[in-house]
Design a protein around this motif. Structure first.
Motif, PDB file in Angstrom:
ATOM      1  N   LYS A   1       0.851  -1.186   0.000  1.00 34.26           N
ATOM      2  CA  LYS A   1       0.000   0.000   0.000  1.00 34.26           C
ATOM      3  C   LYS A   1       0.891   1.242   0.000  1.00 34.26           C
ATOM      4  CE  LYS A   1      -3.984   1.878   2.404  1.00 34.26           C
ATOM      5  NZ  LYS A   1      -3.548   3.261   2.491  1.00 34.26           N
ATOM      6  N   ILE A   2       0.605   2.147  -0.905  1.00 36.73           N
ATOM      7  CA  ILE A   2       1.387   3.384  -0.984  1.00 36.73           C
ATOM      8  C   ILE A   2       0.627   4.486  -0.257  1.00 36.73           C
ATOM      9  CG2 ILE A   2       2.365   5.124  -2.527  1.00 36.73           C
ATOM     10  CD1 ILE A   2       2.483   2.854  -4.666  1.00 36.73           C
ATOM     11  N   PRO A   3       1.242   5.028   0.806  1.00 35.65           N
ATOM     12  CA  PRO A   3       0.539   6.105   1.514  1.00 35.65           C
ATOM     13  C   PRO A   3       0.403   7.339   0.624  1.00 35.65           C
ATOM     14  CG  PRO A   3       2.662   5.610   2.573  1.00 35.65           C
ATOM     15  CD  PRO A   3       2.539   4.743   1.361  1.00 35.65           C
ATOM     16  N   MET A   4      -0.805   7.851   0.532  1.00 37.56           N
ATOM     17  CA  MET A   4      -1.069   9.020  -0.299  1.00 37.56           C
ATOM     18  C   MET A   4      -1.327  10.219   0.610  1.00 37.56           C
ATOM     19  SD  MET A   4      -1.018   7.793  -3.437  1.00 37.56           S
ATOM     20  CE  MET A   4      -1.998   8.747  -4.587  1.00 37.56           C
ATOM     21  N   ARG A   5      -0.899  11.377   0.148  1.00 34.36           N
ATOM     22  CA  ARG A   5      -1.166  12.607   0.883  1.00 34.36           C
ATOM     23  C   ARG A   5      -1.603  13.671  -0.118  1.00 34.36           C
ATOM     24  NH1 ARG A   5      -0.997   9.389   4.141  1.00 34.36           N
ATOM     25  NH2 ARG A   5       0.174   9.253   6.080  1.00 34.36           N
ATOM     26  N   LYS A   6      -2.317  14.658   0.376  1.00 38.57           N
ATOM     27  CA  LYS A   6      -2.812  15.730  -0.499  1.00 38.57           C
ATOM     28  C   LYS A   6      -1.779  16.847  -0.570  1.00 38.57           C
ATOM     29  CE  LYS A   6      -7.051  18.162  -1.332  1.00 38.57           C
ATOM     30  NZ  LYS A   6      -8.403  18.326  -0.868  1.00 38.57           N
ATOM     31  N   ASP A   7      -1.449  17.228  -1.789  1.00 38.38           N
ATOM     32  CA  ASP A   7      -0.585  18.385  -2.006  1.00 38.38           C
ATOM     33  C   ASP A   7      -1.412  19.622  -1.690  1.00 38.38           C
ATOM     34  OD1 ASP A   7       0.611  20.651  -3.111  1.00 38.38           O
ATOM     35  OD2 ASP A   7       1.520  19.533  -4.751  1.00 38.38           O
ATOM     36  N   ILE A   8      -0.976  20.373  -0.699  1.00 35.48           N
ATOM     37  CA  ILE A   8      -1.749  21.506  -0.191  1.00 35.48           C
ATOM     38  C   ILE A   8      -1.878  22.631  -1.226  1.00 35.48           C
ATOM     39  CG2 ILE A   8       0.300  22.542   0.897  1.00 35.48           C
ATOM     40  CD1 ILE A   8      -1.537  23.343   3.208  1.00 35.48           C
ATOM     41  N   VAL A   9      -0.960  22.682  -2.183  1.00 33.34           N
ATOM     42  CA  VAL A   9      -0.994  23.755  -3.183  1.00 33.34           C
ATOM     43  C   VAL A   9      -1.899  23.390  -4.355  1.00 33.34           C
ATOM     44  CG1 VAL A   9       0.384  25.205  -4.730  1.00 33.34           C
ATOM     45  CG2 VAL A   9       1.311  24.531  -2.511  1.00 33.34           C
TER      46      VAL A   9
END
Length: 100
Positions: A6-14
Motif C-alpha cells: 500500500k502506498i501512503p497518499m497525501r494531499k498536495d496543499i498547493v
C-alpha cells in the motif's frame, strides 16, 4: 500471489492533488507555532505536504499557502528555503530516480 504494498497518499496543499507521500515535502508546525521543513517526515506537529516541484513551491510562496494552512505569518525566507529544498530534491529525483 504477490501482495501489492500500500502506498501512503497525501494531499498536495498547493495543487489539491493526491500524491504518493514519498514524492512530497512535509512541512510541519510544532506546538510553539514554528513552521519548518521536515525531510525525515517524523517531526512532531501538524504536517502539510507540497510537491517536490520548484513551480509548486513558488506558487505556495505567491499564495502564502502555508500561512493560511497553519494560521501563522511566515517569512519569505521560509518560502525561499522551501523553493531551494524542492529544487535540490527535484534534481536528486532526476539523478537517482524516484525510489532512492
Amino acid at each position: 500471489m504477490v501482495k501489492k504494498k500500500k502506498i501512503p497518499m497525501r494531499k498536495d496543499i498547493v495543487t489539491g492533488e493526491m500524491v504518493p507521500k514519498r514524492e512530497l515535502i512535509r512541512v510541519v508546525k510544532n506546538k510553539e507555532n514554528e513552521v519548518s521543513l521536515d525531510p525525515t517526515g517524523k517531526k512532531p506537529g501538524r504536517g502539510a505536504y507540497v510537491a517536490v516541484s520548484v513551480a509548486v513551491a513558488q506558487k505556495a510562496k505567491k499564495e502564502r499557502t502555508f500561512d493560511k494552512a497553519f494560521g501563522v505569518t511566515l517569512t519569505d525566507e521560509f518560502y525561499d528555503e522551501l523553493i531551494q529544498y524542492a529544487d535540490h530534491q527535484q534534481a536528486r529525483q532526476e539523478l537517482f530516480g524516484k525510489n532512492d
